[in-house]
Design a protein around this motif. Structure first.
Motif, PDB file in Angstrom:
ATOM      1  N   ASN A  78       0.897  -1.290  -0.076  1.00  0.00           N
ATOM      2  CA  ASN A  78       0.122   0.054  -0.160  1.00  0.00           C
ATOM      3  C   ASN A  78       0.710   1.142  -0.144  1.00  0.00           C
ATOM      4  OD1 ASN A  78      -2.438  -1.525  -0.049  1.00  0.00           O
ATOM      5  ND2 ASN A  78      -2.432  -1.282   2.213  1.00  0.00           N
ATOM      6  N   TRP A  79       2.047   1.340   0.847  1.00  0.00           N
ATOM      7  CA  TRP A  79       2.719   2.293   1.027  1.00  0.00           C
ATOM      8  C   TRP A  79       3.632   2.531  -0.482  1.00  0.00           C
ATOM      9  CZ3 TRP A  79       8.063   3.320   0.805  1.00  0.00           C
ATOM     10  CH2 TRP A  79       8.503   4.430   1.549  1.00  0.00           C
ATOM     11  N   LEU A  80       4.079   1.411  -0.903  1.00  0.00           N
ATOM     12  CA  LEU A  80       4.564   1.871  -2.225  1.00  0.00           C
ATOM     13  C   LEU A  80       3.768   2.276  -3.479  1.00  0.00           C
ATOM     14  CD1 LEU A  80       7.259  -1.513  -2.359  1.00  0.00           C
ATOM     15  CD2 LEU A  80       7.900   1.018  -2.388  1.00  0.00           C
ATOM     16  N   SER A  81       2.799   1.719  -3.502  1.00  0.00           N
ATOM     17  CA  SER A  81       1.571   2.153  -4.161  1.00  0.00           C
ATOM     18  C   SER A  81       1.055   3.615  -4.250  1.00  0.00           C
ATOM     19  CB  SER A  81       0.148   1.263  -4.177  1.00  0.00           C
ATOM     20  OG  SER A  81       0.373   0.095  -4.462  1.00  0.00           O
ATOM     21  N   LEU A  82       1.070   3.960  -2.795  1.00  0.00           N
ATOM     22  CA  LEU A  82       0.898   5.580  -2.654  1.00  0.00           C
ATOM     23  C   LEU A  82       2.299   6.393  -3.092  1.00  0.00           C
ATOM     24  CD1 LEU A  82      -0.612   5.892   0.692  1.00  0.00           C
ATOM     25  CD2 LEU A  82      -1.666   6.521  -1.536  1.00  0.00           C
ATOM     26  N   VAL A  83       3.280   6.064  -2.821  1.00  0.00           N
ATOM     27  CA  VAL A  83       4.491   6.461  -3.130  1.00  0.00           C
ATOM     28  C   VAL A  83       4.504   6.672  -4.902  1.00  0.00           C
ATOM     29  CG1 VAL A  83       7.146   6.543  -3.487  1.00  0.00           C
ATOM     30  CG2 VAL A  83       5.864   6.140  -1.394  1.00  0.00           C
ATOM     31  N   LEU A  84       4.194   5.436  -5.594  1.00  0.00           N
ATOM     32  CA  LEU A  84       4.195   5.536  -7.001  1.00  0.00           C
ATOM     33  C   LEU A  84       3.054   6.533  -7.539  1.00  0.00           C
ATOM     34  CD1 LEU A  84       4.879   4.147  -9.840  1.00  0.00           C
ATOM     35  CD2 LEU A  84       3.079   2.281  -8.984  1.00  0.00           C
ATOM     36  N   VAL A  85       1.806   6.589  -6.922  1.00  0.00           N
ATOM     37  CA  VAL A  85       0.812   7.457  -7.510  1.00  0.00           C
ATOM     38  C   VAL A  85       1.407   8.760  -7.449  1.00  0.00           C
ATOM     39  CG1 VAL A  85      -1.376   8.462  -7.203  1.00  0.00           C
ATOM     40  CG2 VAL A  85      -1.051   5.703  -7.331  1.00  0.00           C
ATOM     41  N   GLY A  86       2.062   9.176  -5.950  1.00  0.00           N
ATOM     42  CA  GLY A  86       2.403  10.622  -6.226  1.00  0.00           C
ATOM     43  C   GLY A  86       3.611  11.078  -6.841  1.00  0.00           C
ATOM     44  N   ALA A  87       4.508  10.298  -6.993  1.00  0.00           N
ATOM     45  CA  ALA A  87       5.578  10.375  -7.744  1.00  0.00           C
ATOM     46  C   ALA A  87       5.171  10.299  -9.323  1.00  0.00           C
ATOM     47  CB  ALA A  87       6.672   8.949  -7.711  1.00  0.00           C
ATOM     48  N   ALA A  88       4.238   9.671  -9.744  1.00  0.00           N
ATOM     49  CA  ALA A  88       3.790   9.578 -11.161  1.00  0.00           C
ATOM     50  C   ALA A  88       2.920  11.109 -11.221  1.00  0.00           C
ATOM     51  CB  ALA A  88       2.767   8.466 -11.399  1.00  0.00           C
ATOM     52  N   ALA A  89       2.214  11.299 -10.344  1.00  0.00           N
ATOM     53  CA  ALA A  89       1.540  12.635 -10.427  1.00  0.00           C
ATOM     54  C   ALA A  89       2.730  13.750 -10.618  1.00  0.00           C
ATOM     55  CB  ALA A  89       0.551  13.076  -9.454  1.00  0.00           C
ATOM     56  N   GLY A  90       3.539  13.778  -9.626  1.00  0.00           N
ATOM     57  CA  GLY A  90       4.679  14.907  -9.703  1.00  0.00           C
ATOM     58  C   GLY A  90       5.610  14.961 -10.983  1.00  0.00           C
ATOM     59  N   PHE A  91       5.650  13.571 -11.522  1.00  0.00           N
ATOM     60  CA  PHE A  91       6.668  13.487 -12.869  1.00  0.00           C
ATOM     61  C   PHE A  91       5.588  14.072 -13.817  1.00  0.00           C
ATOM     62  CE2 PHE A  91       7.709  11.229 -16.709  1.00  0.00           C
ATOM     63  CZ  PHE A  91       9.151  11.417 -16.788  1.00  0.00           C
TER      64      PHE A  91
END
Ligand code: FES
Length: 291
Positions: A78-91
């Motif tokens: 869950n934590w990694l997925s949240l990081v992934l979504v946040g990073a993708a949005a930022g990128f």
């Protein structure tokens, strides 16, 4: 947005995104092998327990260990997925801004000091501001710095407060901030262009939000915006009329699509507009002049 700060942030977000994907993929691959093995282990223990009841505590302990492992794994995913979504949005956001920024002239970062000239969106705004800008009372900025501190970390709260007070970021106030704090002009230029809520030019007395959501777009939002800009004599590349009475913004769905095309003047909503009636909607806040 342009600038090294955004570029670095976009690269960092992209790197975090890739690392998150790799971590999730590795986790998935490891678990594909681990789950059947642990299931087999439990099944073997259950068989032994049927033959020897003394092994029941061993089975219970193993089941507890596996349950805790699975719980920790779910939390990690869950934590990694949240990081992934946040990073993708930022990128994606950063990449979009970088691409958009390539179409505009680069922002010039001013020299620090009293003669510095802050970058503007265009000459028209600078001329307009010089002609009509009200005196800026800098005592607010002085008090704000006393309250928020002089460190570089205070940049965002200070800019937010200046934006809320003046409704944009006046050059004089920004120069004052740089003069009294450790915040540099480059930091202000980077921060103020990264966050879209910060305005670098004065805002009109009234905000006209023209909906460009799908329903309004299909119903002629572009013509409404064009007519308003023409009627208010808003210059190319600007969003505010020369008298600073109205600022015209294009926004996403305002939530009343059945009235498309729609606009809001401050808190007043007008719908079913045509280019001919769009300007009448401004009468909601200036009835004497535009009724
Ligand atoms: S699309 Fe304009 S109000 Fe929904």
């Amino acid at each position: 947005m342009s600038g090294p700060g955004l570029k670095n942030a976009t690269i960092a977000a992209g790197a975090v995104m890739v690392l998150s994907v790799v971590a999730l993929a590795v986790d998935y691959a490891v678990m594909r092998g681990w789950t059947p093995a642990s299931d087999a282990q439990i099944a073997a223990l259950q068989e032994k327990v049927q033959r020897d009841a003394k092994l029941a505590p061993v089975l219970a302990a193993e089941q507890k260990r596996i349950a805790e492992f699975n719980r920790a794994r779910r939390a990690r995913v869950n934590w990694l997925s949240l990081v992934l979504v946040g990073a993708a949005a930022g990128f994606l956001g950063g990449a979009k801004r970088l691409l958009a920024g390539q179409a505009r002239p680069p922002v010039r970062v001013p020299e620090r000091g009293p003669s510095a000239v802050w970058p503007r969106a265009g000459r028209a705004v600078a001329a307009q501001a010089a002609a009509a800008a009200p005196e800026i009372d800098l005592t607010f900025v002085d008090g704000l710095i006393e309250k928020e501190g002089r460190g570089a970390e205070a940049a965002i709260p200070i800019l937010q407060a200046i934006q809320a007070h003046y409704r944009y970021l006046p050059d004089e106030a920004l120069r004052r901030v740089c003069h009294l704090t450790e915040i540099s002009p480059a930091q202000i230029a980077g921060t103020s262009s990264f966050y879209s809520r910060f305005r670098r030019s004065p805002v009109g007395e009234h905000i006209v939000r023209v909906c460009h959501g799908t329903a309004c777009h299909v119903a002629g939002a572009r013509q409404i915006t064009d007519e308003l800009r023409r009627e208010l004599a808003i210059a190319e590349g600007e969003d505010t009329d020369p008298s600073r009475t109205f600022t015209v913004e294009e926004v996403a769905c305002l939530g009343c699509c059945s009235l498309a095309p729609v606009l809001m003047v401050d808190e007043h909503t007008a719908g079913k507009l045509t280019p001919a009636t769009a300007c009448d909607a401004l009468a909601a806040v200036q009835p004497g002049e535009r009724a």
